[in-house]
Design an enzyme around this catalytic site. Structure first.
Site, mmCIF file in Angstrom:
data_model
loop_
_atom_site.group_PDB
_atom_site.id
_atom_site.type_symbol
_atom_site.label_atom_id
_atom_site.label_comp_id
_atom_site.label_asym_id
_atom_site.label_seq_id
_atom_site.Cartn_x
_atom_site.Cartn_y
_atom_site.Cartn_z
ATOM 1 N N HIS A 134 -3.322 0.821 8.526
ATOM 2 C CA HIS A 134 -1.953 1.318 8.332
ATOM 3 C C HIS A 134 -1.954 2.505 7.365
ATOM 4 O O HIS A 134 -1.322 3.540 7.633
ATOM 5 C CB HIS A 134 -1.080 0.167 7.808
ATOM 6 C CG HIS A 134 0.334 0.544 7.492
ATOM 7 N ND1 HIS A 134 1.423 0.000 8.146
ATOM 8 C CD2 HIS A 134 0.847 1.407 6.578
ATOM 9 C CE1 HIS A 134 2.537 0.538 7.647
ATOM 10 N NE2 HIS A 134 2.211 1.392 6.691
ATOM 11 N N GLU A 135 -2.658 2.342 6.225
ATOM 12 C CA GLU A 135 -2.619 3.402 5.204
ATOM 13 C C GLU A 135 -3.366 4.649 5.667
ATOM 14 O O GLU A 135 -2.900 5.774 5.444
ATOM 15 C CB GLU A 135 -3.178 2.891 3.880
ATOM 16 C CG GLU A 135 -2.369 1.745 3.250
ATOM 17 C CD GLU A 135 -0.882 2.030 3.132
ATOM 18 O OE1 GLU A 135 -0.489 3.198 2.952
ATOM 19 O OE2 GLU A 135 -0.096 1.061 3.249
ATOM 20 N N HIS A 137 -1.428 6.917 7.863
ATOM 21 C CA HIS A 137 -0.504 7.839 7.192
ATOM 22 C C HIS A 137 -1.156 9.197 6.955
ATOM 23 O O HIS A 137 -0.478 10.229 6.968
ATOM 24 C CB HIS A 137 -0.072 7.274 5.827
ATOM 25 C CG HIS A 137 1.063 6.303 5.880
ATOM 26 N ND1 HIS A 137 2.322 6.660 6.289
ATOM 27 C CD2 HIS A 137 1.143 4.991 5.546
ATOM 28 C CE1 HIS A 137 3.131 5.597 6.211
ATOM 29 N NE2 HIS A 137 2.435 4.568 5.763
ATOM 30 N N GLY A 163 0.843 -1.187 0.000
ATOM 31 C CA GLY A 163 0.000 0.000 0.000
ATOM 32 C C GLY A 163 0.875 1.232 0.000
ATOM 33 O O GLY A 163 2.095 1.152 0.228
ATOM 34 N N CYS A 166 6.873 -0.824 6.273
ATOM 35 C CA CYS A 166 6.393 0.413 5.649
ATOM 36 C C CYS A 166 7.496 0.944 4.752
ATOM 37 O O CYS A 166 8.670 0.945 5.164
ATOM 38 C CB CYS A 166 6.051 1.432 6.739
ATOM 39 S SG CYS A 166 5.448 3.005 6.091
ATOM 40 N N LEU A 167 7.130 1.406 3.574
ATOM 41 C CA LEU A 167 8.152 1.928 2.650
ATOM 42 C C LEU A 167 8.805 3.189 3.205
ATOM 43 O O LEU A 167 9.892 3.561 2.765
ATOM 44 C CB LEU A 167 7.532 2.193 1.276
ATOM 45 C CG LEU A 167 6.991 0.936 0.563
ATOM 46 C CD1 LEU A 167 6.338 1.320 -0.751
ATOM 47 C CD2 LEU A 167 8.072 -0.111 0.352
ATOM 48 N N GLN A 202 3.355 9.896 1.556
ATOM 49 C CA GLN A 202 4.652 9.221 1.441
ATOM 50 C C GLN A 202 5.446 9.684 0.224
ATOM 51 O O GLN A 202 6.664 9.531 0.192
ATOM 52 C CB GLN A 202 4.461 7.702 1.390
ATOM 53 C CG GLN A 202 3.959 7.120 2.705
ATOM 54 C CD GLN A 202 3.840 5.615 2.613
ATOM 55 O OE1 GLN A 202 2.820 5.100 2.160
ATOM 56 N NE2 GLN A 202 4.884 4.907 3.015
HETATM 57 NI NI NI Z 1 3.319 2.670 5.411
#
Ligand code: NI
Length: 176
Positions: free
Chosen positions: A141-142, A145, A46, A99-100, A51
């Site tokens: 999670h998304e 953000h 995701g 997480c990226l 991000q």
């Molecule tokens: Ni993430």
């Protein structure tokens, strides 16, 4: 194809509350194309617009034979704009997340196991789903953000935060 640089934990924009989308236009479509390219290039499950440096309430996710998350049920490709989450019950489960924006690390994170989400697709059509397990985890999670929250902030035990290459063989329980 435009793979954009991904901001890392510590970047102020990742701590900001993102703004709602007001126009479903070509600019939004271009943003989501860049998000798609970036998520797929980096093999994320995701990605949220902040991000890649855009403070708007847009997330995408997808799980389909992802080597970062093996052995999990597929999640259809989803673009979710201005999401609203509604928890269904108080039950939580621990699962490993990455997480990226937190590259190389994984942590054991408690998440609600069932929820309902609603929002808009890329064309501005409203849709909603009731989900559970890893799908519910990814949605939480998304959407976090968009409120400036990264997964380590959701952890209860930071001794379960570690580097992927040091955690080999310990990543259980896998997300449900
Ligand atoms: Ni993430």
């Amino acid at each position: 194809m435009a793979v954009r640089p991904v901001l890392k934990m510590g970047a102020p924009l990742l701590r900001a509350v993102a703004r709602p989308v007001e126009r479903f236009d070509a600019e939004l479509a271009a943003l989501v194309r860049d998000m798609d390219d970036t998520m797929r290039e980096l093999k994320g499950a995701g990605l949220a617009a902040p991000q890649i440096g855009v403070s708007l309430r847009v997330v995408i996710f997808e799980l389909n034979d992802n080597p970062r998350y093996p052995h999990l049920a597929a999640i259809p490709y989803t673009v979710l704009v201005n999401p609203q989450l509604t928890l269904l019950g108080a039950e939580q489960a621990d699962g490993w997340e990455g997480c990226l924006s937190v590259p190389g690390l994984r942590g054991l994170v408690p998440r609600y196991t069932r929820l309902h989400y609603a929002g808009y697709d890329l064309q501005g059509a409203r849709f909603e789903r009731t989900v559970e397990g890893f799908h519910a985890r990814v949605a939480q999670h998304e959407v976090d953000h968009l409120d400036g929250v990264l997964f380590p902030q959701r952890m209860r035990d930071l001794s379960r935060l570690g580097f992927e290459d040091a955690l080999i063989g310990q990543l259980t329980p896998m997300p449900d």
